[in-house]
Motif scaffolding. Sequence first.
Motif, short mmCIF file in Angstrom:
data_model
loop_
_atom_site.label_atom_id
_atom_site.label_comp_id
_atom_site.label_asym_id
_atom_site.label_seq_id
_atom_site.Cartn_x
_atom_site.Cartn_y
_atom_site.Cartn_z
N PHE A 93 -3.98 -15.43 -0.88
CA PHE A 93 -4.05 -14.59 -2.07
C PHE A 93 -3.92 -15.36 -3.38
O PHE A 93 -3.84 -14.74 -4.45
N PRO A 130 -2.44 -9.61 -5.20
CA PRO A 130 -3.15 -9.03 -4.05
C PRO A 130 -2.44 -9.17 -2.72
O PRO A 130 -2.77 -8.45 -1.76
N GLY A 131 -1.46 -10.05 -2.63
CA GLY A 131 -0.71 -10.19 -1.40
C GLY A 131 0.37 -9.15 -1.21
O GLY A 131 0.91 -9.00 -0.11
N ALA A 179 -8.15 -7.05 -0.09
CA ALA A 179 -7.75 -8.45 -0.19
C ALA A 179 -7.58 -9.07 1.19
O ALA A 179 -8.07 -10.17 1.47
#
Length: 235
Positions: A146, A128-129, A139
């Motif tokens: 994350f 998600p980062g 996110a």
Amino acid sequence: LIDIARISRKVHEVNPCILVVVDNTFLSPYFQRPIDLGADIVVHSISKYLGGHSDVIAGAAVTKHAPVAARLRFIQKAVGGIPSPFDCFLVLRSIKTLHVRMPLHASNAMVVSEFLEQHPAVERVLYPGLPSHPQAALARQQMRGFGGIVAVYIRGGGAATMRFFESLKLFSVAESLGGVESLASYPVEMSHACLPKKQREELGITENLVRLSIGLESVSDLLADLHEALTNAMQ
């Protein structure tokens, strides 16, 4: 990912008595706080990041609603599913270092994800980062970090993925996550083996999927181990 604030708001608009429950194990309270986003109950596998050292089996359900808390307390007493005093001691010990461990899990995971995304043996990376994650904006909206879980799709199918696993040295092949040590798991034959093949494939759980739990080791050592394993996977 689920938009916790939106789901909570919509559910409570329909019926305020419906409880929204969020499993926050992968992020811990350090990176995400679902109750602040509108959830009613948050559950954790304490064995993972909150415990952090792969030496505790425990779980927790957290709520800010007194009636819900009373009901949970009654079930806890009636059923008897409570941890031992020593397990509680270990968890309290680990929570004291949560603020130190979680940023390193996340920073290592980001470096690993960026490395994997550029590797020719990798088909796809989900973290998600990464800006490439389909829900990266969500996110950033509801998390302040994350976590350390990275999903990787290896080019070459199941055979190449097996060569990858057989070549790992620093990563241990195991089903758990969230400890100080880095782990690699094979969802098709581990966590999701009980699902029918068709259902697994609908969920994206294919023979070339690897789940990495990024630990606290030197990130250069992690990259070297992954590079060697991926090189062998391509042969």
